[in-house]
Design a protein around this motif. Structure first.
Motif, PDB file in Angstrom:
ATOM      1  N   LEU A 152      -3.864  -0.032 -10.688  1.00  0.00           N
ATOM      2  CA  LEU A 152      -4.027   0.076  -9.240  1.00  0.00           C
ATOM      3  C   LEU A 152      -3.852  -1.249  -8.517  1.00  0.00           C
ATOM      4  O   LEU A 152      -3.469  -1.283  -7.342  1.00  0.00           O
ATOM      5  CB  LEU A 152      -5.402   0.666  -8.910  1.00  0.00           C
TER       6      LEU A 152
ATOM      7  N   ASP B 291      -5.191   4.612  -3.547  1.00  0.00           N
ATOM      8  CA  ASP B 291      -5.979   3.469  -4.020  1.00  0.00           C
ATOM      9  C   ASP B 291      -5.096   2.307  -4.495  1.00  0.00           C
ATOM     10  O   ASP B 291      -5.594   1.186  -4.638  1.00  0.00           O
ATOM     11  CB  ASP B 291      -6.899   3.905  -5.163  1.00  0.00           C
ATOM     12  N   ASP B 292      -3.809   2.560  -4.746  1.00  0.00           N
ATOM     13  CA  ASP B 292      -2.922   1.492  -5.210  1.00  0.00           C
ATOM     14  C   ASP B 292      -2.852   0.385  -4.161  1.00  0.00           C
ATOM     15  O   ASP B 292      -2.595   0.645  -2.976  1.00  0.00           O
ATOM     16  CB  ASP B 292      -1.522   2.045  -5.456  1.00  0.00           C
ATOM     17  N   ASP B 293      -3.068  -0.858  -4.587  1.00  0.00           N
ATOM     18  CA  ASP B 293      -3.085  -2.004  -3.673  1.00  0.00           C
ATOM     19  C   ASP B 293      -2.522  -3.205  -4.433  1.00  0.00           C
ATOM     20  O   ASP B 293      -3.218  -3.860  -5.196  1.00  0.00           O
ATOM     21  CB  ASP B 293      -4.506  -2.270  -3.194  1.00  0.00           C
TER      22      ASP B 293
ATOM     23  N   ARG C  18       0.844  -1.185   0.000  1.00  0.00           N
ATOM     24  CA  ARG C  18       0.000   0.000   0.000  1.00  0.00           C
ATOM     25  C   ARG C  18       0.888   1.247   0.000  1.00  0.00           C
ATOM     26  O   ARG C  18       2.066   1.179   0.381  1.00  0.00           O
ATOM     27  CB  ARG C  18      -0.919   0.012   1.224  1.00  0.00           C
TER      28      ARG C  18
END
Length: 739
Positions: free
Chosen positions: A250, A195-197, A184
């Motif tokens: 993402l 929001d990147d996961d 994260r």
């Protein structure tokens, strides 16, 4: 049998077998039955030696029968421990002591900002904090407890800031499953998650990433999804380093692989290797490494940073495994110079300097020659290279100023261990995290001009009193004449009458990685104030005295680790700290070989033992998830020499029916990716079937942890259970279970 090349067994150790045959079982202290395990023998032929395994069925993946048995063991253990009257009182004291201090660690600087973990009283897991300068106030930017907890409690294992300190990449994992982590990204100014996961990363503390100069792109390691037909144990195989840009892809789909398994046909990378890319601050180069659990990096590569940004990289190999570049040490960069720590022709290590523009290790210059102490780590600052030395356990610190040839020692405020040296190539000075067994953790700043150090005030002293505790460093003569260090903590007013509850801890593996350096633990007061003794053995296999000490306790010589620990335990009895009826041994992970081996060789010497996530069936270890990367440390059954070494060191294979074994509390987390739960399950089942002492053999199972860690509540309850179990076995009236 002993492996070829192992040290000859002394008459003392041979006599141990007579003790096994002649000693009578202890008076039964525990009569109700725990769930029995089904016996279904499987026999293997290793180069003509046939070895039976009665509980092989426990290793099957997705094993519903094992899960049911583990749940039964967990219920039984919880019921038994729950009947110890003073257990709650002890846990309350442990909780009280745990409120006495915080812990600041893993300090990383980016631009003017300092990031670190803080473990605070009353908090379930460590949080990530930031300061905008040495004297600036700290600010919370990430609390793992705010994440959804659907698959267990959340923890952060590592982090790395962008060069400008605006963003922070964080590895998180759930329920102890480090191998199933997520990457994260935190917006530091707003303390908010982007929001990147990115899934399938290593979330534990060995994870990492590498930020590019644009401060929006980073390289990260990811495991690919399993293909049809691939076994579950390969879910951390075939790793690759990919490029990710914030706000794009993402979930990581479409990120470009730039290093790792199958990426470059010209670079043959075995599927077991973990593959990372780091980008040193203020450097024009990227560094890629192949990593296993070995003390040596399997490979080191460099490439111009400009190539990495395009996604088309021509990696130049700098080192292979046989170049013996230390995996525990930083790869430090100053300008176009790469500094590495090597053990080749230097068992106490030396520092080499390599030109990144024309990397050729064979032309490397010796920046710091091998000396009398062990070089543990290095770190590059604006004014010079800091060298962290290990002097048998305590730390020493030197600094080599750029352009000079002599590294000068930096005075330290007390004798203790430096856990980490934090520097930045664009800033002068260093931050040290230091402690001793009786001095609480402190964060020090080294003055780049004066050379001394001062307390930053980032961490308040622990609110506990250790002035009445004596720290004793003694030397024990081992079975072959080797002198083994032993650290002992005891109240200063304790009389050596052979009657004190005593716990000895031992590990002895992975060289420098596994060195038992001094550490501060306020919770130990709950043991020591009762008149207890706590000791730490420093057997061969660790790194206290360099690579020779490590090599003296690995593979064909691994039994030396066990015998050194037995010698230390015997010392405590001979010098009347305790007696066999009040002596316990504990170990974790690779320390399971020590605990299991010691009670197999000398069951008469211990009243009890604690085996936490311990490696027990060494012959089957390489079939585990992380088994292949551990082969360099322990060996492989695919060679004659490897089989004999593993067979000799494996406690599971050397338990015998009809022996009066000590009481044993075995512990496992069902999500453990390092030592899988079946290791402790098999050892428990074998001990329960073999022992005639009448003493309890209990398996404590946590369904929301992995190898270590866990929440504050889990940690406090575990310690209360362990010490209650030991005091029960030592005959303390307050800890005898009620019906």
């Amino acid at each position: 049998m002993l492996p070829s090349g192992a040290t000859a067994i002394s008459a003392f150790l041979i006599a141990a077998f007579c003790i096994l045959a002649c000693s009578s079982p202890s008076v039964a202290q525990h009569t109700s039955a725990s769930p029995k395990a089904r016996i279904a023998p499987v026999e293997d032929d290793y180069f003509g030696t046939r070895v039976a395994d009665p509980y092989r069925w426990m290793e099957a993946p997705g094993n519903a029968e094992l899960q049911g048995w583990l749940k039964g063991q967990a219920r039984y253990t919880n019921e038994v421990l729950g009947r110890i009257p003073a257990r709650g009182e002890l846990k309350a004291r442990i909780h009280e002591l745990n409120q006495s201090s915080s812990d600041v660690y893993a300090i990383v600087q980016a631009d003017k900002r300092y990031f670190y973990f803080r473990a605070d009283p009353g908090r379930s897991v460590p949080r990530i904090m930031v300061r905008d300068g040495i004297a600036a106030p700290e600010r919370l930017i990430f609390d793992p407890e705010t994440l959804p907890q659907e698959s267990g409690h959340a923890e952060a294992g590592w982090f790395l800031p962008s060069r400008d300190g605006r963003y922070l990449a964080v590895g998180v994992y759930f329920g102890g499953a480090e191998e199933a982590g997520h990457l994260r990204v935190i917006d530091v100014d707003h303390a908010s998650l982007l929001d990147d996961d990115l899934p399938r990363i290593w979330g534990g503390d060995e994870g990492s990433a590498g930020w590019l100069p644009d401060n929006r792109t980073f390289a990260y390691m990811q495991f690919p999804p399993l293909a049809p037909g691939q076994p579950q144990k390969e879910r951390i195989f075939r790793s690759r380093a990919l490029l990710h840009t914030l706000g794009r892809n993402l979930k990581g789909e479409g990120d470009i692989p730039v290093f790792g398994f199958g990426v470059d046909p010209a670079i043959d990378i075995p599927k077991e290797y973990m593959n990372y890319i780091s980008v040193p601050p203020d450097s024009d180069y990227a560094i890629a490494v192949n990593w296993t659990v070995d003390v040596d990096l399997a490979g080191v590569f460099v490439a111009p940073l400009a190539q990495l940004a395009t996604g088309r990289v021509h990696w130049i190999r700098v080192a292979r495994a046989d170049d013996q570049i230390q995996a525990n040490a930083n790869l430090a960069v100053h300008g176009r110079d790469l500094y590495v720590v090597s053990r080749k022709d230097a068992p106490r290590f030396r520092v080499l300097r390599v030109d990144l523009a024309a990397p050729d290790l064979h032309r490397a210059e010796i920046a710091i020659a091998q000396g009398g102490t062990v070089i543990e780590n290095i770190a590059a600052a604006a004014e010079g290279l800091y060298i962290l030395d290990l002097d048998g356990g305590p730390s020493r610190l030197r600094r080599l100023r750029w352009g000079e040839s002599l590294a000068r020692e930096i005075p330290l405020p007390f004798v203790g261990a430096i856990r980490a040296v934090s520097t930045h190539p664009g800033s002068s000075g260093a931050l040290l995290r230091m402690r001793s067994r009786t001095h609480s953790n402190v964060v020090l700043r080294v003055d780049p001009d004066a050379g001394g150090s001062a307390d930053t005030g980032w961490q308040a002293p622990a609110n506990v009193d250790f002035t009445g505790i004596d720290e004793r460093e003694v030397t024990v003569v081992g079975h072959d004449g080797t002198r083994i260090p032993l650290s002992v903590l005891v109240r200063k007013d304790v009389q050596l009458d052979g009657n004190h509850p005593t716990l000895i801890d031992s590990y002895g593996a992975y060289g420098i990685f596994g060195t038992a350096k001094p550490y501060f633990d306020p919770l130990l007061l709950a043991w020591l104030e009762r008149g207890g003794v706590f000791a730490v053995a420093h057997p061969r296999g660790g790194g206290e005295f360099g690579e020779d000490w490590h090599r003296g306790g690995m593979q064909q010589t691994k039994l030396n680790t066990v015998f050194d620990t037995i010698a230390c335990a015997q010392y405590l009895v001979d010098h009347r700290y305790t007696s066999a009826g009040k002596l316990a041994l504990q170990g974790a992970s690779a320390g399971g070989l020590v605990v299991g081996g010691a009670i197999a060789w000398r069951p008469d010497l211990f009243a009890a033992a604690i085996d936490h996530a311990g490696l027990s069936d060494a012959l089957r270890a390489e079939t585990e998830l992380t088994g292949p990367v551990n082969i360099p440390e322990f060996g492989t059954t695919h060679t004659v020499e490897g089989f004999h070494a593993l067979y000799a060191m494996s406690p599971y294979q050397h338990l015998r029916d009809g022996v009066a074994y000590p009481a044993v509390l075995l512990e496992t987390g069902v999500n453990d990716p390092r030592v899988e739960a079946w290791q402790m399950a098999k050892m428990t089942a074998r001990l329960q079937a073999a022992s005639t002492s009448g003493r309890p053999v209990l398996l404590r199972v946590d369904f929301d942890t992995g190898h270590f860690a866990g929440t504050t509540e889990q940690t406090e309850q575990l310690l209360a259970d362990e010490w209650s179990f030991l005091l029960w076995q030592f005959g303390d009236p307050k800890f005898q279970p009620v019906p």
